[in-house]
Motif scaffolding. Structure first.
Motif, PDB file in Angstrom:
ATOM      1  N   PHE A   1       0.828  -1.209   0.000  1.00  0.00           N
ATOM      2  CA  PHE A   1       0.000   0.000   0.000  1.00  0.00           C
ATOM      3  C   PHE A   1       0.868   1.269   0.000  1.00  0.00           C
ATOM      4  O   PHE A   1       0.406   2.349   0.351  1.00  0.00           O
ATOM      5  CB  PHE A   1      -0.957   0.004   1.192  1.00  0.00           C
ATOM      6  CG  PHE A   1      -2.136  -0.922   0.993  1.00  0.00           C
ATOM      7  CD1 PHE A   1      -3.184  -0.568   0.153  1.00  0.00           C
ATOM      8  CD2 PHE A   1      -2.180  -2.163   1.617  1.00  0.00           C
ATOM      9  CE1 PHE A   1      -4.269  -1.424  -0.061  1.00  0.00           C
ATOM     10  CE2 PHE A   1      -3.252  -3.024   1.416  1.00  0.00           C
ATOM     11  CZ  PHE A   1      -4.290  -2.651   0.578  1.00  0.00           C
ATOM     12  N   CYS A   2       2.120   1.111  -0.372  1.00  0.00           N
ATOM     13  CA  CYS A   2       3.041   2.252  -0.510  1.00  0.00           C
ATOM     14  C   CYS A   2       3.377   2.917   0.819  1.00  0.00           C
ATOM     15  O   CYS A   2       3.769   4.085   0.853  1.00  0.00           O
ATOM     16  CB  CYS A   2       2.505   3.297  -1.502  1.00  0.00           C
ATOM     17  SG  CYS A   2       2.690   2.779  -3.201  1.00  0.00           S
ATOM     18  N   ARG A   3       3.201   2.171   1.908  1.00  0.00           N
ATOM     19  CA  ARG A   3       3.615   2.703   3.211  1.00  0.00           C
ATOM     20  C   ARG A   3       5.053   2.245   3.478  1.00  0.00           C
ATOM     21  O   ARG A   3       5.400   1.086   3.218  1.00  0.00           O
ATOM     22  CB  ARG A   3       2.706   2.147   4.310  1.00  0.00           C
ATOM     23  CG  ARG A   3       3.004   2.725   5.699  1.00  0.00           C
ATOM     24  CD  ARG A   3       2.580   1.784   6.806  1.00  0.00           C
ATOM     25  NE  ARG A   3       1.158   1.613   6.922  1.00  0.00           N
ATOM     26  CZ  ARG A   3       0.425   1.997   7.977  1.00  0.00           C
ATOM     27  NH1 ARG A   3       1.016   2.606   8.991  1.00  0.00           N
ATOM     28  NH2 ARG A   3      -0.845   1.758   8.024  1.00  0.00           N
TER      29      ARG A   3
ATOM     30  N   PHE B   1       3.872   7.532   3.510  1.00  0.00           N
ATOM     31  CA  PHE B   1       3.506   6.869   2.258  1.00  0.00           C
ATOM     32  C   PHE B   1       4.231   7.571   1.111  1.00  0.00           C
ATOM     33  O   PHE B   1       4.395   8.793   1.148  1.00  0.00           O
ATOM     34  CB  PHE B   1       1.995   6.959   2.024  1.00  0.00           C
ATOM     35  CG  PHE B   1       1.182   6.099   2.960  1.00  0.00           C
ATOM     36  CD1 PHE B   1       0.659   4.881   2.538  1.00  0.00           C
ATOM     37  CD2 PHE B   1       0.941   6.500   4.269  1.00  0.00           C
ATOM     38  CE1 PHE B   1      -0.083   4.080   3.404  1.00  0.00           C
ATOM     39  CE2 PHE B   1       0.197   5.707   5.132  1.00  0.00           C
ATOM     40  CZ  PHE B   1      -0.314   4.496   4.705  1.00  0.00           C
TER      41      PHE B   1
ATOM     42  N   VAL C   1       3.742   7.917  -2.843  1.00  0.00           N
ATOM     43  CA  VAL C   1       2.759   7.559  -3.877  1.00  0.00           C
ATOM     44  C   VAL C   1       3.035   8.365  -5.139  1.00  0.00           C
ATOM     45  O   VAL C   1       2.453   9.422  -5.376  1.00  0.00           O
ATOM     46  CB  VAL C   1       1.318   7.813  -3.372  1.00  0.00           C
ATOM     47  CG1 VAL C   1       0.318   7.243  -4.374  1.00  0.00           C
ATOM     48  CG2 VAL C   1       1.102   7.178  -2.006  1.00  0.00           C
TER      49      VAL C   1
ATOM     50  N   VAL D   1      -4.387   3.554  -2.518  1.00  0.00           N
ATOM     51  CA  VAL D   1      -3.772   3.925  -1.240  1.00  0.00           C
ATOM     52  C   VAL D   1      -4.718   4.841  -0.455  1.00  0.00           C
ATOM     53  O   VAL D   1      -4.888   4.684   0.759  1.00  0.00           O
ATOM     54  CB  VAL D   1      -2.404   4.619  -1.478  1.00  0.00           C
ATOM     55  CG1 VAL D   1      -1.826   5.146  -0.175  1.00  0.00           C
ATOM     56  CG2 VAL D   1      -1.419   3.648  -2.130  1.00  0.00           C
TER      57      VAL D   1
END
Ligand code: FAD
Ligand code: SF4
Length: 503
Positions: free
Chosen positions: A457-459, A467, A469, A493
């Motif tokens: 989740f791009c964390r 994050f 993104v 996200v």
């Protein structure tokens, strides 16, 4: 004075602009930081001389290449980021792009999510960015429903070329494009200054028009322009970000928030993380894997123009067709070659930049008889291709393009196709190792914290409220344009943040 928000988004391009739009629906107080300003709507938007010779909208910043030579990257710092100047070709990655694929020079790694996971977000991103296309002709099209809008029709000249391509046994397909209400009052006028130009009438689907401006309609969203994030600040444990230091109007201000989204583009996001090193993150923020800045990719791209001295090209809006017959394998090779798409019309000034001593009138006569194409292949992630930051703060980009054999084969194949179309000559040009338009991969996502910087989740694995993104998260570059995938993942996200009450 320190300011406070609920979410800070740094960067307003494909990633940041889409995030801002998606999160604006919540009650969170959102601050978008953008280092550039709005691109004014002015005559120069559509002036090839202003855009290509005077480089009016391109950053003045200089980066260093592998040899330490300064160059001015082809990138734009403004509201909407590079999307303001994109060609608005808005492709979904192919289903195979999410899987490990054997290429000539190595394996293009699998993504931590599959196509089916991103498909509903692609659908939403296509609606948000007004994508026009048609299902059916493209042999590599992943499973999907209809496009939100009909494709942009081919000009008479391009329709003839499409027919001739079919006669060659190829499967030309309409290029998926984000242009708003073409042909309607106040809509896109299908001009010949789209790709690399800003749209003077705001009819191009880009992150300012489709993301930032609608987000700013909401009372909870604030945009600071000319506000450059300089450093991200963590708490003493290093596990959480607490603030960002921002250079604004000649001063540095600190802004605090419980949640941060970095979306500065693949080069600048990596640079910001590296510049935010501290005691807990000595090699750069969120960089326990050592991968921040590494695995830079940018596509292998060659511009090609088919020329015929006695055929004037009357097409104005040329960019309507693609050929994906060699995307998964070549005619003589069992590995992928890449993607071919029609390009916007070349202007004499653009050609003259490459070889300046030829007079402009000669170029104008030349390009009036040319039809323009782009051949694009996947480059593979390599830890040697990387972004670093010099002690004086300058960005250094070491990029040695790889997987060149398949690209050469694709260029050769495209040349053959163009010759079969009757063009006498095919002219080629490539940006080579300074290619930055499709930059990606420098803060990649994955499931294994040793092999990736971000989770699916791009964390950040190492910093729980960070994050990233933007194009940084790509584990592989695929061979179609990246923008729609960035936007789709941003929507995913944002949903994740909302579902988990992070916002
Ligand atoms: C001429 C051109 C044509 C293109 N055509 C296409 C196309 O047809 N289709 C396609 O899919 N892609 C295309 N691309 C690529 C596409 O534009 C990028 O992939 C996309 O914009 C990347 O999105 P991003 O969010 O990663 O970064 P960007 O869109 O570049 O946004 C990053 C933003 O962050 C800001 N920023 C950077 N550092 C900081 C900082 N420290 N503080 C505050 N703000 C910061 C920048 O000013 C910028 O606004 C094209 C690119 C170019 C240049
Ligand atoms: S009018 Fe249409 S073709 Fe011209 S720049 Fe705007 S979006 Fe592109």
């Amino acid at each position: 004075m320190t300011e406070h928000y609920d979410i800070i988004i740094i960067g307003s391009g494909a990633g940041g602009g889409t995030m801002a739009r998606a999160l604006s629906e919540t009650s969170a107080r959102i601050l978008v930081l953008e280092r550039g300003d709005f691109v004014p709507q002015e005559a120069e938007n559509w002036d090839p001389d202003a855009v290509w010779r005077q480089l009016r909208y391109q950053t003045n910043e200089e980066w260093l290449d592998a040899a330490g030579r300064a160059f001015r990257p082809y990138t734009h710092y403004n509201v909407g980021g590079n999307t303001k100047f994109w060609g608005s070709v808005l492709y979904r990655l192919r289903r195979e792009d999410f899987q490990a694929v054997q290429h000539l020079d190595g394996v293009s790694p699998a993504w931590p999510i599959d196509y089916e996971t991103l498909a509903p977000y692609y659908e939403r991103a296509e609606r948000l960015y007004h994508v026009r296309g048609e299902v059916g002709d493209d042999p590599t099209e992943p499973p999907r429903g209809p496009y939100p809008h009909e494709p942009v029709p081919h000009s008479t000249g391009m329709a003839e070329i499409v027919e001739q391509l079919r006669q060659q046994g190829l499967h030309p397909s309409p290029l998926p494009l984000g242009v708003i209400r073409p042909g309607e009052p106040d809509g896109c006028v299908l001009c010949n200054t789209c790709n690399s130009f800003a749209c003077k009438i705001h009819a191009k689907s880009e992150a300012e028009v489709c993301g930032i401006r609608p987000a700013l309609q909401r009372p909870n969203v604030t945009l600071w322009t000319n506000a450059r994030a300089r450093r991200l600040v963590t708490d003493p444990s290093g596990r959480r970000l607490v603030a960002v230091d921002v250079e604004r109007n000649g001063a540095t201000v600190r802004v605090e928030a419980p949640l941060f989204v970095v979306a500065c583009g693949a080069v600048n996001s990596a640079a910001l993380l590296l510049q935010s090193a501290n005691d807990r993150h000595p090699g750069g923020l969120a960089n326990a894997s050592g991968l921040v800045g590494k695995r830079y990719m940018a596509h292998l791209a060659t511009m090609m123009e088919g020329f015929h001295p006695f055929r004037r090209n009357a097409t104005v809006f040329q960019k309507t067709v693609a050929i994906n017959d060699f995307y998964l394998r070549g005619p003589k090779a069992d590995y992928p070659l890449g993607h071919i798409q029609a390009q916007g019309r070349t202007h004499g000034v653009m050609a003259q930049i490459v070889v300046p001593w030829i007079p402009l009138w000669a170029y104008e006569a030349w390009v009036a008889r040319g039809v323009d194409w782009l051949a694009m292949s996947e480059d593979l992630p390599s830890v040697d291709n990387r972004v670093t930051v010099e002690p004086d703060g300058r960005i250094r980009l070491r990029y040695q393009p790889n997987n060149l054999g398949p690209h050469r084969a694709l260029v050769k194949e495209t040349e053959r196709i163009l010759k079969r179309l009757g063009f006498w000559l095919v002219v080629k040009h490539s940006h080579g190792s300074r290619n930055t338009t499709h930059q990606c991969g420098t803060v990649c996502f994955g499931t294994d914290p040793r092999q990736s910087v971000l989770d699916p989740f791009c964390r950040a694995h190492d910093v729980e409220n960070l994050f990233v993104v933007d194009a940084s998260f790509f584990p592989s570059s695929a061979a179609v344009n990246p923008g729609l995938t960035i936007a789709a993942q941003a929507l995913r996200v944002a949903d994740h943040m909302i579902e988990h009450d992070l916002s």
